[in-house]
Design a protein around this motif. Sequence first.
Motif, PDB file in Angstrom:
ATOM      1  N   LEU A  97       0.790  -1.230   0.000  1.00  0.00           N
ATOM      2  CA  LEU A  97       0.000   0.000   0.000  1.00  0.00           C
ATOM      3  C   LEU A  97       0.824   1.282   0.000  1.00  0.00           C
ATOM      4  O   LEU A  97       0.245   2.373   0.075  1.00  0.00           O
ATOM      5  CB  LEU A  97      -0.923   0.015   1.232  1.00  0.00           C
ATOM      6  N   TYR A  98       2.160   1.201  -0.099  1.00  0.00           N
ATOM      7  CA  TYR A  98       2.961   2.418   0.084  1.00  0.00           C
ATOM      8  C   TYR A  98       2.740   3.460  -1.009  1.00  0.00           C
ATOM      9  O   TYR A  98       3.056   4.645  -0.817  1.00  0.00           O
ATOM     10  CB  TYR A  98       4.454   2.089   0.225  1.00  0.00           C
ATOM     11  N   ASN A  99       2.203   3.054  -2.144  1.00  0.00           N
ATOM     12  CA  ASN A  99       1.908   4.024  -3.205  1.00  0.00           C
ATOM     13  C   ASN A  99       0.559   4.713  -3.026  1.00  0.00           C
ATOM     14  O   ASN A  99       0.195   5.572  -3.829  1.00  0.00           O
ATOM     15  CB  ASN A  99       1.923   3.328  -4.573  1.00  0.00           C
ATOM     16  N   GLN A 100      -0.172   4.344  -1.980  1.00  0.00           N
ATOM     17  CA  GLN A 100      -1.507   4.906  -1.757  1.00  0.00           C
ATOM     18  C   GLN A 100      -1.433   6.108  -0.806  1.00  0.00           C
ATOM     19  O   GLN A 100      -0.516   6.215   0.009  1.00  0.00           O
ATOM     20  CB  GLN A 100      -2.441   3.830  -1.191  1.00  0.00           C
ATOM     21  N   PRO A 101      -2.409   7.013  -0.878  1.00  0.00           N
ATOM     22  CA  PRO A 101      -2.371   8.240  -0.069  1.00  0.00           C
ATOM     23  C   PRO A 101      -2.865   8.017   1.360  1.00  0.00           C
ATOM     24  O   PRO A 101      -3.901   8.555   1.775  1.00  0.00           O
ATOM     25  CB  PRO A 101      -3.301   9.175  -0.844  1.00  0.00           C
ATOM     26  N   VAL A 102      -2.123   7.226   2.123  1.00  0.00           N
ATOM     27  CA  VAL A 102      -2.466   6.983   3.525  1.00  0.00           C
ATOM     28  C   VAL A 102      -1.210   7.119   4.377  1.00  0.00           C
ATOM     29  O   VAL A 102      -0.081   6.965   3.905  1.00  0.00           O
ATOM     30  CB  VAL A 102      -3.069   5.570   3.738  1.00  0.00           C
ATOM     31  N   ASN A 103      -1.434   7.406   5.662  1.00  0.00           N
ATOM     32  CA  ASN A 103      -0.364   7.332   6.653  1.00  0.00           C
ATOM     33  C   ASN A 103      -0.373   5.939   7.269  1.00  0.00           C
ATOM     34  O   ASN A 103      -1.424   5.306   7.387  1.00  0.00           O
ATOM     35  CB  ASN A 103      -0.568   8.384   7.744  1.00  0.00           C
ATOM     36  N   PHE A 104       0.802   5.492   7.691  1.00  0.00           N
ATOM     37  CA  PHE A 104       0.926   4.185   8.320  1.00  0.00           C
ATOM     38  C   PHE A 104       1.292   4.338   9.792  1.00  0.00           C
ATOM     39  O   PHE A 104       2.034   5.254  10.168  1.00  0.00           O
ATOM     40  CB  PHE A 104       1.993   3.337   7.631  1.00  0.00           C
ATOM     41  N   GLY A 105       0.754   3.454  10.604  1.00  0.00           N
ATOM     42  CA  GLY A 105       1.122   3.399  12.007  1.00  0.00           C
ATOM     43  C   GLY A 105       1.497   1.980  12.375  1.00  0.00           C
ATOM     44  O   GLY A 105       1.110   1.026  11.697  1.00  0.00           O
ATOM     45  N   ILE A 106       2.273   1.830  13.439  1.00  0.00           N
ATOM     46  CA  ILE A 106       2.680   0.502  13.908  1.00  0.00           C
ATOM     47  C   ILE A 106       2.413   0.393  15.400  1.00  0.00           C
ATOM     48  O   ILE A 106       2.809   1.267  16.176  1.00  0.00           O
ATOM     49  CB  ILE A 106       4.176   0.236  13.655  1.00  0.00           C
ATOM     50  N   ILE A 107       1.711  -0.668  15.780  1.00  0.00           N
ATOM     51  CA  ILE A 107       1.644  -1.073  17.186  1.00  0.00           C
ATOM     52  C   ILE A 107       2.401  -2.388  17.252  1.00  0.00           C
ATOM     53  O   ILE A 107       1.914  -3.422  16.801  1.00  0.00           O
ATOM     54  CB  ILE A 107       0.183  -1.236  17.653  1.00  0.00           C
ATOM     55  N   PRO A 108       3.650  -2.352  17.755  1.00  0.00           N
ATOM     56  CA  PRO A 108       4.537  -3.521  17.633  1.00  0.00           C
ATOM     57  C   PRO A 108       4.060  -4.711  18.454  1.00  0.00           C
ATOM     58  O   PRO A 108       3.828  -4.599  19.653  1.00  0.00           O
ATOM     59  CB  PRO A 108       5.880  -2.993  18.131  1.00  0.00           C
ATOM     60  N   TYR A 109       3.935  -5.840  17.773  1.00  0.00           N
ATOM     61  CA  TYR A 109       3.495  -7.069  18.424  1.00  0.00           C
ATOM     62  C   TYR A 109       4.227  -8.272  17.835  1.00  0.00           C
ATOM     63  O   TYR A 109       3.691  -9.368  17.795  1.00  0.00           O
ATOM     64  CB  TYR A 109       1.981  -7.261  18.251  1.00  0.00           C
ATOM     65  N   GLY A 110       5.458  -8.062  17.381  1.00  0.00           N
ATOM     66  CA  GLY A 110       6.218  -9.140  16.771  1.00  0.00           C
ATOM     67  C   GLY A 110       7.350  -9.605  17.648  1.00  0.00           C
ATOM     68  O   GLY A 110       7.494  -9.190  18.801  1.00  0.00           O
ATOM     69  N   SER A 111       8.193 -10.450  17.083  1.00  0.00           N
ATOM     70  CA  SER A 111       9.330 -10.977  17.833  1.00  0.00           C
ATOM     71  C   SER A 111      10.549 -10.077  17.744  1.00  0.00           C
ATOM     72  O   SER A 111      11.463 -10.190  18.549  1.00  0.00           O
ATOM     73  CB  SER A 111       9.684 -12.384  17.315  1.00  0.00           C
ATOM     74  N   GLY A 112      10.576  -9.167  16.771  1.00  0.00           N
ATOM     75  CA  GLY A 112      11.726  -8.284  16.631  1.00  0.00           C
ATOM     76  C   GLY A 112      11.372  -6.815  16.714  1.00  0.00           C
ATOM     77  O   GLY A 112      11.953  -6.049  17.457  1.00  0.00           O
ATOM     78  N   ASN A 113      10.393  -6.385  15.891  1.00  0.00           N
ATOM     79  CA  ASN A 113       9.903  -4.996  15.885  1.00  0.00           C
ATOM     80  C   ASN A 113      11.003  -3.988  15.555  1.00  0.00           C
ATOM     81  O   ASN A 113      11.104  -2.937  16.171  1.00  0.00           O
ATOM     82  CB  ASN A 113       9.262  -4.658  17.236  1.00  0.00           C
ATOM     83  N   GLY A 114      11.808  -4.319  14.555  1.00  0.00           N
ATOM     84  CA  GLY A 114      12.951  -3.480  14.218  1.00  0.00           C
ATOM     85  C   GLY A 114      12.577  -2.098  13.739  1.00  0.00           C
ATOM     86  O   GLY A 114      13.147  -1.102  14.184  1.00  0.00           O
ATOM     87  N   LEU A 115      11.632  -1.985  12.799  1.00  0.00           N
ATOM     88  CA  LEU A 115      11.273  -0.670  12.271  1.00  0.00           C
ATOM     89  C   LEU A 115      10.638   0.192  13.351  1.00  0.00           C
ATOM     90  O   LEU A 115      10.931   1.390  13.452  1.00  0.00           O
ATOM     91  CB  LEU A 115      10.329  -0.814  11.075  1.00  0.00           C
ATOM     92  N   ALA A 116       9.767  -0.391  14.163  1.00  0.00           N
ATOM     93  CA  ALA A 116       9.131   0.373  15.242  1.00  0.00           C
ATOM     94  C   ALA A 116      10.189   0.927  16.200  1.00  0.00           C
ATOM     95  O   ALA A 116      10.126   2.091  16.608  1.00  0.00           O
ATOM     96  CB  ALA A 116       8.129  -0.501  15.986  1.00  0.00           C
ATOM     97  N   ARG A 117      11.155   0.103  16.561  1.00  0.00           N
ATOM     98  CA  ARG A 117      12.217   0.557  17.467  1.00  0.00           C
ATOM     99  C   ARG A 117      13.040   1.663  16.823  1.00  0.00           C
ATOM    100  O   ARG A 117      13.368   2.662  17.465  1.00  0.00           O
ATOM    101  CB  ARG A 117      13.118  -0.616  17.859  1.00  0.00           C
ATOM    102  N   ALA A 118      13.377   1.489  15.542  1.00  0.00           N
ATOM    103  CA  ALA A 118      14.183   2.493  14.852  1.00  0.00           C
ATOM    104  C   ALA A 118      13.459   3.829  14.763  1.00  0.00           C
ATOM    105  O   ALA A 118      14.084   4.889  14.773  1.00  0.00           O
ATOM    106  CB  ALA A 118      14.544   1.994  13.453  1.00  0.00           C
ATOM    107  N   ALA A 119      12.123   3.785  14.692  1.00  0.00           N
ATOM    108  CA  ALA A 119      11.325   5.012  14.590  1.00  0.00           C
ATOM    109  C   ALA A 119      10.992   5.614  15.947  1.00  0.00           C
ATOM    110  O   ALA A 119      10.368   6.675  16.016  1.00  0.00           O
ATOM    111  CB  ALA A 119      10.033   4.725  13.828  1.00  0.00           C
ATOM    112  N   GLY A 120      11.393   4.953  17.020  1.00  0.00           N
ATOM    113  CA  GLY A 120      11.106   5.468  18.357  1.00  0.00           C
ATOM    114  C   GLY A 120       9.685   5.210  18.816  1.00  0.00           C
ATOM    115  O   GLY A 120       9.193   5.860  19.757  1.00  0.00           O
ATOM    116  N   ILE A 121       9.007   4.263  18.188  1.00  0.00           N
ATOM    117  CA  ILE A 121       7.636   3.922  18.578  1.00  0.00           C
ATOM    118  C   ILE A 121       7.672   3.098  19.863  1.00  0.00           C
ATOM    119  O   ILE A 121       8.469   2.158  19.969  1.00  0.00           O
ATOM    120  CB  ILE A 121       6.947   3.130  17.450  1.00  0.00           C
ATOM    121  N   PRO A 122       6.873   3.427  20.859  1.00  0.00           N
ATOM    122  CA  PRO A 122       6.912   2.695  22.135  1.00  0.00           C
ATOM    123  C   PRO A 122       6.666   1.202  21.943  1.00  0.00           C
ATOM    124  O   PRO A 122       5.857   0.796  21.101  1.00  0.00           O
ATOM    125  CB  PRO A 122       5.787   3.340  22.954  1.00  0.00           C
ATOM    126  N   SER A 123       7.344   0.391  22.746  1.00  0.00           N
ATOM    127  CA  SER A 123       7.183  -1.056  22.649  1.00  0.00           C
ATOM    128  C   SER A 123       5.913  -1.543  23.348  1.00  0.00           C
ATOM    129  O   SER A 123       5.400  -2.611  23.018  1.00  0.00           O
ATOM    130  CB  SER A 123       8.404  -1.765  23.244  1.00  0.00           C
TER     131      SER A 123
END
Length: 318
Positions: A97-123
């Motif tokens: 969906l990255y070519n679509q006109p939307v914003n993306f959010g992440i609520i990390p619930y995985g085993s690594g959560n690398g992008l969320a951590r790199a973006a400073g999103i709370p764990s």
Amino acid sequence: MEVFEKIQSVGVKQVLIEKQERKIIYLVNPVSGTAKKTTLVNLIEKISKDQKLYCEILPTNKRGNYDFLIERIYKEKITDVVIIGGDGTVNHVVGALYNQPVNFGIIPYGSGNGLARAAGIPSKPKKAFELILTGEARPVDAFLVNERFACMLSGVGFDAKVAHDFATKTSRGLLTYTQQSIINYFKAQPYQFEVEVNKFEFFTDAFFISVANGNQFGNNFTIAPEANISDGQLDIVIVQKMNKAKLPFAVLRQIRGNNKLETLVENITQRNILYFQTEEIKIKNLKNAPMHIDGEPVETATNVDIRILPKCFNLIQP
């Protein structure tokens, strides 16, 4: 499964609002990570209703096919797509969906959560959800690996072998990943690669080559300390052939940030680890080393062409 049943029960239930400045779709991976998501789903519903926010909660698609959302984004003016899951789920959703006109959010619930951590999103999920409502969407980079979408970290060699073995385990998380890393360490042998960067070519025997958009391997493990998800550059880490007894200490120096970014120079044979930035890299995988994209094992390739996609999508961040 209790979580999946909960998601199904929510289904296409919509919490309508009087002011429709934002219309948020939450995509929940029922199986990622190790914690149940029922409490989080209930919280999203309650707060959205209390604040008169439009929300819709749907399960993720195992095939990564989100074409059904594209028409809705335009027709219904969906403004945000929030992913509740790990890096693999983020890769599938944003890649579709990255070519679509939307914003993306992440609520990390995985085993690594690398992008969320790199973006400073709370764990913590509750804090991450609060950020969805209060944060700012800013453009971040992504990249293509043989035209396949990646947004965090990909590579060939030892780390990909660990990813392949990790994917077969029923138990996920840092402990399992560490166990697989130790097992593979004792079996690890360097692979042969031919690398081209800015028309400069060289051969290397290396344990692995990592291509990082952010500074996270996942699980708060930093392989490219200077990487930034918005700088328009890929951070390349090549762990070259060395006495295996030295390997953990060399990688530890890299993790700690002791290896500074350098311009690629002629004395590459004198360094255990090469660390540099580029917008594009071509790798000839001469011994068919295993490969991963954003931590997910993929079929290996002899020729691996990687290039940056600057300011690729908008991510809600602190």
